[in-house]
Every structure is written in structure tokens, then in C-alpha cells.
Design an enzyme around this catalytic site. Structure first.
Site, PDB file in Angstrom:
ATOM      1  N   ASP A   1     -49.486  27.592 -15.473  1.00 23.10           N
ATOM      2  CA  ASP A   1     -49.127  28.106 -16.790  1.00 23.10           C
ATOM      3  C   ASP A   1     -48.181  27.099 -17.449  1.00 23.10           C
ATOM      4  O   ASP A   1     -47.596  26.248 -16.780  1.00 23.10           O
ATOM      5  CB  ASP A   1     -48.436  29.466 -16.604  1.00 23.10           C
ATOM      6  CG  ASP A   1     -47.856  30.015 -17.883  1.00 23.10           C
ATOM      7  OD1 ASP A   1     -48.566  30.051 -18.902  1.00 23.10           O
ATOM      8  OD2 ASP A   1     -46.670  30.395 -17.876  1.00 23.10           O
TER       9      ASP A   1
ATOM     10  N   ASP B   1     -45.806  27.947 -20.730  1.00 24.10           N
ATOM     11  CA  ASP B   1     -44.579  28.548 -21.250  1.00 24.10           C
ATOM     12  C   ASP B   1     -43.817  29.345 -20.199  1.00 24.10           C
ATOM     13  O   ASP B   1     -44.391  30.212 -19.530  1.00 24.10           O
ATOM     14  CB  ASP B   1     -44.904  29.447 -22.444  1.00 24.10           C
ATOM     15  CG  ASP B   1     -45.404  28.645 -23.630  1.00 24.10           C
ATOM     16  OD1 ASP B   1     -44.584  27.957 -24.260  1.00 24.10           O
ATOM     17  OD2 ASP B   1     -46.623  28.672 -23.900  1.00 24.10           O
TER      18      ASP B   1
END
Length: 307
Positions: free
Chosen positions: A93, A95
Site C-alpha cells: 500500500d 498512503d
């Protein structure tokens, strides 16, 4: 060599596009239509029903793989990766995992010094876009470059973000400008607007580890997930007024004992366990290893608490 290169699916940019002669798929009864491009079978030039294929545009323009061929392709990708490169697959991922992004207008008075520092710091960048008039600050998580360098030795890596493609590409210019780590393996909300899924990752699930700060976005693959501590550098909207953010205090997460460093130690443990006995590779599964590691760490924690 990637699975796409192995299957000769990558387009040659020097070749001119040749318009296919469309055929009725019913007339090509012996073809399985395993791979298609823009709805046309790459083997027999028949039109392919989009219900029978899954799109992988992010890897190659117009690429589609039938559901039957996809399972085999995933198994083959993992087998080749394990045997030829001694690598598993890692889905990352962006953020709050590798970085934290905030809009400039939301900065507090105590954070506005960062605007001036954005041009001189290697871990801080100002993002401007013609599509979005609002400027954003991107703060890389401590240890991110070392993490990617070390993880690359053990894993073929994917980016999987709920942000749009422009945002993802902008972040990659900061963390992987030469596309050494991720290549074209970048999945965004254009390809996956709702929940995240390993269906879009060309690898067998038994050889895929996910690192994400949000567990709920992986409803079907929690056993592959390593949940990393959430990285918040800027002040959050719901943050207590009594506490200050890293940015306001002008400090940061520990580089060598923070989220990425801790996860890297775990990934090394998983990789070591998977490849410990070469003859057992076909039966190894990262999901079992993650469960075993979690259990062992729980036991050690209980024992240390007793002592």
C-alpha cells in the site's frame, strides 16, 4: 524474466499496430481464448466475451486473461519466481504505509514551515497537478528507501493504492524513479475502485504477502496481510488538540525501529522459512508461515511477561 515476457505478451513498441481480422468466437471451437488484447483473442483473432476474461491493463495495454488461464498463469508466475529468482511476491500500500500525504490548505500554522523545506528535503515533496488545483505535500516514511532496496532482493513487488494513477505515478517518481522495484506493477482505483483483491496480482496466493495499514480493505485476503502501524506525519483532522503531530514537533518516526524496519524483519523471516528446504517449495504457503510466526511471537511475549 517476468511471466508476461515468458508468454510473449508484451507489445513491441517498434511494431506498428496491425488491425486483426475479427472472427466469430463460435467458429474457433478448438481455441481456449486464454489471452486477449482489446477483446480479441491473441491466438485465433476471435472476439472474446468480456465476461470470460479479467483485464490487466495496468501491466500491458488491453491485456485480458481468461479465468481458466489466470489460475494457471498465477501458479506458473510463482513457480518461476521461486525457482529462478528465489523470490516471493509483495503487495505494498502507499498512503500511511510508505508515506503520508496531506493538502497544503489543511496545514496548521505550526506546519507551514514545511512548504519552504519541500524543495530541499529528500523525504518531502510538493505535488502540483493541472487536474487538481489543490497542492499536496508528500512525506516519505523513514527507512522507505532501505526497505524497498532490501525487499527487492526477496520479492517481486506491486503497488496497490486507492489513489488515482496520476497520484501513484507521482509517488513512484519519488521512491522508484527508474522503476527498478515496481516496473508496471501498479494497481490504482481505476483498476480496483472498491475493495482490494489479489485477483489482480499475477501470482499464486500462497506466495503473496500484503503490507497495508488498513485491514478492512482486504476482505478476502486477511491471511496474506501484514498490518503495518499507520504512519501519520502531518496533523490529522481528528487528532486531539492536546497532542502534536510529528510535523508540529519537528520530529519523526524512528528509522530503525519504526513500522517499515519492523515489517522488514518479519518479511525476512517469512522468506527464510519459505525457502529453507528447496524440496518443499511446492507445499510452502506464506499464510501458514505468517500464522506460525504470529503464534511464536505471542508465546515469546507471554513468556517474557511471566519472567
Amino acid at each position: 524474466m517476468s511471466i508476461l515476457e515468458t508468454l510473449s505478451l508484451e507489445p513491441n513498441p517498434k511494431r506498428q499496430r496491425i488491425e486483426p481480422v475479427f472472427k466469430d468466437s463460435s467458429s474457433s471451437t478448438t481455441c481456449l481464448h486464454s489471452f486477449a488484447r482489446h477483446g480479441v483473442c491473441t491466438a485465433c483473432n476471435s472476439l472474446v466475451d468480456k465476461r470470460h476474461v479479467r483485464s490487466f491493463d495496468y501491466l500491458s495495454d488491453g491485456l485480458q486473461i481468461s479465468h481458466e488461464a489466470l489460475a494457471l498463469t498465477k501458479r506458473l508466475a510463482t513457480k518461476l519466481s521461486c525457482l529462478s529468482e528465489k523470490k516471493l511476491h509483495l503487495v505494498l500500500d502507499l498512503d500511511h504505509t510508505l508515506l503520508h500525504t496531506t493538502s497544503v490548505p489543511t496545514l496548521t500554522e505550526a506546519e507551514k514551515y514545511l512548504i519552504q523545506e519541500a524543495g530541499s528535503r529528500h523525504d518531502l515533496s510538493l505535488l502540483k497537478s493541472e487536474e487538481d488545483p489543490v497542492e499536496h505535500l508528500i512525506k516519505l516514511r523513514p527507512f522507505v528507501h532501505d526497505f524497498l532496496k532490501e525487499a527487492h532482493k526477496m520479492f517481486t513487488m506491486y503497488v496497490y493504492t486507492k489513489g488515482n494513477r496520476y497520484y501513484a505515478e507521482s509517488v513512484l517518481e519519488l521512491i522508484d524513479p527508474k522503476r527498478i522495484y515496481f516496473g508496471k506493477r501498479v494497481i490504482t482505483r481505476e483498476e480496483s475502485p472498491y475493495m482490494k483483491t489479489l485477483d489482480l496480482v499475477l501470482a499464486d496466493e500462497r506466495g503473496v504477502v500484503i503490507v497495508d495499514d488498513t485491514r478492512d480493505v482486504w476482505p478476502d485476503h486477511k491471511s496474506n496481510l501484514v498490518e503495518i502501524s499507520r504512519y501519520n506525519y502531518f496533523r490529522m483532522m481528528r487528532q486531539s488538540q492536546c497532542s502534536k503531530s510529528y510535523s508540529e514537533e519537528r520530529i519523526d518516526e524512528s528509522e530503525y525501529n519504526g513500522g517499515l524496519a519492523n515489517v522488514l524483519r518479519l518479511l525476512k523471516e517469512v522468506h527464510c522459512g519459505f525457502f529453507r528446504v528447496k524440496e518443499e517449495l511446492e507445499s510452502k504457503d506464506v499464510r501458514w508461515l505468517l500464522q506460525e510466526i504470529e503464534f511464536n511471537r505471542g508465546v515469546l511475549h507471554e513468556e517474557s511477561s511471566i519472567l
